[in-house]
Structures are given as structure tokens and as C-alpha cells.
Write an enzyme that holds these catalytic residues in place. Structure first.
Site, mmCIF file in Angstrom:
data_model
loop_
_atom_site.group_PDB
_atom_site.id
_atom_site.type_symbol
_atom_site.label_atom_id
_atom_site.label_comp_id
_atom_site.label_asym_id
_atom_site.label_seq_id
_atom_site.Cartn_x
_atom_site.Cartn_y
_atom_site.Cartn_z
ATOM 1 N N HIS A 110 0.866 -1.188 0.000
ATOM 2 C CA HIS A 110 0.000 0.000 0.000
ATOM 3 C C HIS A 110 0.897 1.230 0.000
ATOM 4 O O HIS A 110 1.332 1.707 1.054
ATOM 5 C CB HIS A 110 -0.917 -0.034 1.238
ATOM 6 C CG HIS A 110 -1.942 1.063 1.277
ATOM 7 N ND1 HIS A 110 -3.153 0.930 1.926
ATOM 8 C CD2 HIS A 110 -1.949 2.311 0.754
ATOM 9 C CE1 HIS A 110 -3.845 2.057 1.801
ATOM 10 N NE2 HIS A 110 -3.118 2.910 1.098
ATOM 11 N N HIS A 125 1.328 4.857 -2.375
ATOM 12 C CA HIS A 125 0.980 5.739 -3.504
ATOM 13 C C HIS A 125 2.270 6.392 -3.978
ATOM 14 O O HIS A 125 2.903 7.123 -3.216
ATOM 15 C CB HIS A 125 -0.013 6.815 -3.060
ATOM 16 C CG HIS A 125 -1.281 6.256 -2.501
ATOM 17 N ND1 HIS A 125 -2.421 6.091 -3.251
ATOM 18 C CD2 HIS A 125 -1.577 5.775 -1.267
ATOM 19 C CE1 HIS A 125 -3.372 5.564 -2.496
ATOM 20 N NE2 HIS A 125 -2.887 5.353 -1.286
ATOM 21 N N HIS A 142 -9.540 1.087 -1.371
ATOM 22 C CA HIS A 142 -9.499 1.719 -0.052
ATOM 23 C C HIS A 142 -10.917 1.660 0.505
ATOM 24 O O HIS A 142 -11.884 2.059 -0.173
ATOM 25 C CB HIS A 142 -9.102 3.187 -0.175
ATOM 26 C CG HIS A 142 -7.645 3.433 -0.417
ATOM 27 N ND1 HIS A 142 -6.957 2.872 -1.449
ATOM 28 C CD2 HIS A 142 -6.743 4.195 0.272
ATOM 29 C CE1 HIS A 142 -5.690 3.286 -1.389
ATOM 30 N NE2 HIS A 142 -5.536 4.090 -0.355
ATOM 31 N N GLU A 155 -11.308 3.454 5.880
ATOM 32 C CA GLU A 155 -10.274 4.342 6.427
ATOM 33 C C GLU A 155 -11.007 5.409 7.250
ATOM 34 O O GLU A 155 -10.859 5.460 8.464
ATOM 35 C CB GLU A 155 -9.455 4.964 5.278
ATOM 36 C CG GLU A 155 -8.331 5.888 5.735
ATOM 37 C CD GLU A 155 -7.585 6.564 4.564
ATOM 38 O OE1 GLU A 155 -8.124 6.580 3.436
ATOM 39 O OE2 GLU A 155 -6.475 7.092 4.812
ATOM 40 N N ASP A 172 1.720 3.970 2.867
ATOM 41 C CA ASP A 172 0.707 4.843 2.259
ATOM 42 C C ASP A 172 1.344 6.007 1.481
ATOM 43 O O ASP A 172 1.531 5.889 0.268
ATOM 44 C CB ASP A 172 -0.276 5.342 3.324
ATOM 45 C CG ASP A 172 -1.656 5.655 2.780
ATOM 46 O OD1 ASP A 172 -1.915 5.427 1.590
ATOM 47 O OD2 ASP A 172 -2.511 6.127 3.570
ATOM 48 N N ASP A 173 1.630 7.108 2.169
ATOM 49 C CA ASP A 173 2.212 8.302 1.525
ATOM 50 C C ASP A 173 3.386 8.779 2.384
ATOM 51 O O ASP A 173 3.286 9.781 3.098
ATOM 52 C CB ASP A 173 1.151 9.407 1.422
ATOM 53 C CG ASP A 173 -0.053 8.954 0.613
ATOM 54 O OD1 ASP A 173 0.042 8.940 -0.618
ATOM 55 O OD2 ASP A 173 -1.064 8.582 1.237
HETATM 56 N N1 ADE Z 1 -4.606 8.810 -1.890
HETATM 57 C C1 ADE Z 1 -3.359 8.848 -1.393
HETATM 58 N N2 ADE Z 1 -3.367 8.431 -0.125
HETATM 59 C C2 ADE Z 1 -4.639 8.116 0.201
HETATM 60 C C3 ADE Z 1 -5.280 7.622 1.355
HETATM 61 N N3 ADE Z 1 -4.623 7.370 2.492
HETATM 62 N N4 ADE Z 1 -6.609 7.432 1.314
HETATM 63 C C4 ADE Z 1 -7.285 7.699 0.209
HETATM 64 N N5 ADE Z 1 -6.734 8.163 -0.896
HETATM 65 C C5 ADE Z 1 -5.417 8.366 -0.915
HETATM 66 ZN ZN ZN Z 2 -3.711 4.774 0.496
#
Ligand code: ADE
Ligand code: ZN
Length: 340
Positions: A17, A19, A197, A200, A278-279
Site C-alpha cells: 500500500h 501511492h 481503499h 479508512e 501509504d504516503d
Molecule cells: N490517496 C493517497 N493516499 C490516500 C489515502 N490514504 N486514502 C485515500 N486516498 C489516498
Molecule cells: Zn492509500
């Protein structure tokens, strides 16, 4: 460095996971802005980092989409991906499955082929030079409509051999998975696997929809599944992987405090969990910092950490033989380093 930190650093693992646009570090954002003549509304790297204080998912997404405006050329997508691979090569990542958001680029006039050519070239170099295998997952932006997703799926069909699955991301609340039922059906008919997703910020009902309407084989995040005992039983019985992202959950206020992160509860209730970043450029850590954060806050044992890493290979889209080869490397490592 503690012995446990060292154990995590060397632990063979997969990331499921991630991005790629969320790996754009402020320094690289400024360098690309300069290279491409794009103005940024921040005076310095420090100013920009200072803005990374989010109340919720939407607050983050606003900066995420703003930041990626510096990505224009094939080389930009290559450089972004290469920087990520070099970082995680040092974190014992052996395999990675990377999300990308084509609509966030095509809407700005960047061709789909520019994006995927840059990503793919870096991933091939990552395999050849760093020994990291990879897959690409194309996400649909759920705040846009299904017609836009259909158009994007049409573009992806020209690059089908380079994309393993479709996913669903962006603003969750108010955009239930069922909104994308037809485009997911078409993607699955074309041979793509499906993930989404869900849970969340959105309710357990969105996880049910992802499973039943989109027929996904993994749930990204899935935290809110714990609100629904029948859903937990269903996920556990089917061994549906959840790609959990602890530092993301903390930064986006999905959890108040890392000691209250549900990962251990998920394990106790039989869910098939993995740990991911994630990011990472926005949330303060790559995959090992995520393992480290939950280990410290929840007191995970080496056995539990190794089980999470094993899950990451099992839950990947590699073939059975490829999984077995990577799990053998994990078992080797745990055999050597596993005793506390
Ligand atoms: N796009 C990038 N990160 C995300 C996240 N945590 N949830 C939804 N969309 C995303
Ligand atoms: Zn994500």
C-alpha cells in the site's frame, strides 16, 4: 539503535500500500518545480513540511494533489519512482506493489503513457539494479464520476501488460464503492485484479460494498471493519488481506494515538494484516518506520513482526513460486535473527 530496530531493518518484507505520488519529498518537489518552471505556494522546504499537519484525509489530499503538479515529464515519474526504490532497498523491501493516480495527471494534460512509461522504466531498473520486484496498481479517484474512471480504464487497456490490478482511492466519505461497480466489473473482465481503499474514514458498510460489489481481493486500510463483528468473521474466514498504514492513520486522525492503533486487535481477531506506508513523504516515515511505530506503541514481538512480514508476501500478487522464494529468505533471516 536498538536490537529490535535492527531486526526490523533487516527483516525481508513486501510493501502493498504505497501511492507513488505520496513519496514526493519536499526537496524533490522543489527540485522538480525548478526544473519544470512550476510555482509553489511555499517559500522553502521547511515551510512546506510545516504545512503537513492534517485534520483528516481531505486536508491531506488537498496538499497531495497540489504537490504532484510538479510531475510533468516521463523523467519526473522515473526520478520519483527511483528515489522511492533506493530508499526501500535499504529497508529490506524485496517486493512492492505501487498505486498510481493517472486521473490526477491526465486532468492536467499529462499523457497516460508519459506517466506509465516513467514508472515502468524505474521499476524495471529497480528489479535489475536493486533486486526489488514490483507490480503496478492503477487507482480510480472516487471523488470523480464513474464515466471518468471508464475513460481511464480504456487508456489502461493499451498498457495492460504493465498493470496488475485496479484500485480505488481519494475522498472516501460520500463516495461509496458501489458508485464504481460497473467499471470494476469491466476491469475484472479485462483480467485486472481489484483492490479498494475502504474503512479508512468510511464505515464498515463500505468494506462490505468493496467485497460484494467490487469483488476486491484486498482491502486497503479496513480499520472500520472492527465495528462490525460479522464483517470481521467474513474477512478472517476468507483471509482477505488488509493493508494497514499506521503512521498514515495517526497523521490523518484515523487513530488518536499510536498506543490506540487497532493493529494488535486486528491480529487477535484473526484478520490477515500487513503494515505499509501509504504516503511516506507526507506521513513521516517509510515502511520500516511504520513497523517500528507499531512495535513500540503496541509491544509487538519479533514473532509477530515476522508474521506480518510473511503476510506481506502471502498477500502480494506474486505467483506461488515467487512467494515461496521470498518467504524462504524471510525464514532464513528469522532463523538467524529471530530469537529476542
Ligand atoms: N490517496 C493517497 N493516499 C490516500 C489515502 N490514504 N486514502 C485515500 N486516498 C489516498
Ligand atoms: Zn492509500
Amino acid at each position: 539503535m536498538t536490537a529490535t530496530t535492527r531486526f526490523i531493518e533487516g527483516l525481508p518484507k513486501a510493501e502493498l500500500h504505497l501511492h507513488i505520488e505520496g513519496t514526493l519529498e519536499p526537496e524533490q518537489m522543489f527540485a522538480l518545480a525548478d526544473r519544470n518552471g512550476v510555482a509553489l505556494p511555499y517559500g522553502s522546504v521547511e515551510d512546506l513540511r510545516g504545512a503537513y499537519d492534517f485534520d483528516n484525509l481531505q486536508g491531506f489530499l488537498d496538499l497531495y494533489y497540489q504537490g504532484m503538479r510538479v510531475l510533468l515529464e516521463e523523467q519526473d515519474f522515473y526520478d520519483l519512482t527511483w528515489a522511492y526504490l533506493e530508499r526501500v532497498a535499504k529497508q529490506s523491501v524485496l517486493h512492492t506493489e505501487i498505486f498510481f493516480d493517472p486521473q490526477a495527471h491526465t486532468a492536467r494534460g499529462v499523457a497516460f503513457s508519459t506517466v506509465i512509461d516513467g514508472l515502468d522504466r524505474a521499476l524495471r531498473d529497480g528489479e535489475a539494479r536493486l533486486g526489488i520486484s514490483s507490480n503496478l496498481i492503477m487507482c480510480f479517484l472516487r471523488h470523480l464520476d464513474q464515466d471518468d474512471a471508464m475513460k481511464t480504464l480504456g487508456q489502461a487497456l493499451d498498457h495492460k501488460d504493465r498493470i496488475v490490478a485496479v484500485g480505488l482511492d481519494s475522498s472516501e466519505l460520500g463516495h461509496p464503492p458501489a458508485k464504481f461497480k460497473e467499471v470494476f466489473a469491466r476491469a475484472r473482465n479485462a483480467g485486472f485484479l481489484a483492490v479498494a481503499h475502504a474503512g479508512e474514514e468510511g464505515p464498515a458498510e463500505y468494506v462490505w460494498q468493496a467485497l460484494n460489489e467490487l469483488r476486491v481481493v484486498r482491502i486497503d486500510h479496513g480499520n472500520r471493519s472492527l465495528d462490525d463483528a460479522a464483517l470481521v468473521r467474513r474477512l478472517a474466514a476468507a483471509k482477505t488481506p488488509l493493508t494497514v498504514c499506521p503512521l498514515s492513520n495517526l497523521k490523518l486522525a484515523v487513530v488518536k494515538d499510536m498506543t490506540r492503533h487497532p493493529l494488535k486487535d486486528m491480529i487477535r481477531r484473526g484478520l490477515f494484516v500487513t503494515v505499509n506506508s501509504d504516503d511516506p513523504a507526507y506521513f513521516g516515515g517509510y515502511i520500516n518506520e511504520n513497523y517500528q511505530a507499531v512495535q513500540e506503541a503496541l509491544g509487538l514481538t519479533r514473532t509477530q513482526l515476522a508474521a506480518v512480514a510473511r503476510n506481506s508476501f502471502e498477500a502480494s500478487f506474486l505467483s506461488a513460486d515467487e512467494k515461496q522464494a521470498l518467504i524462504a529468505r524471510l525464514d532464513d533471516y528469522v532463523g538467524r535473527e529471530g530469537a529476542a
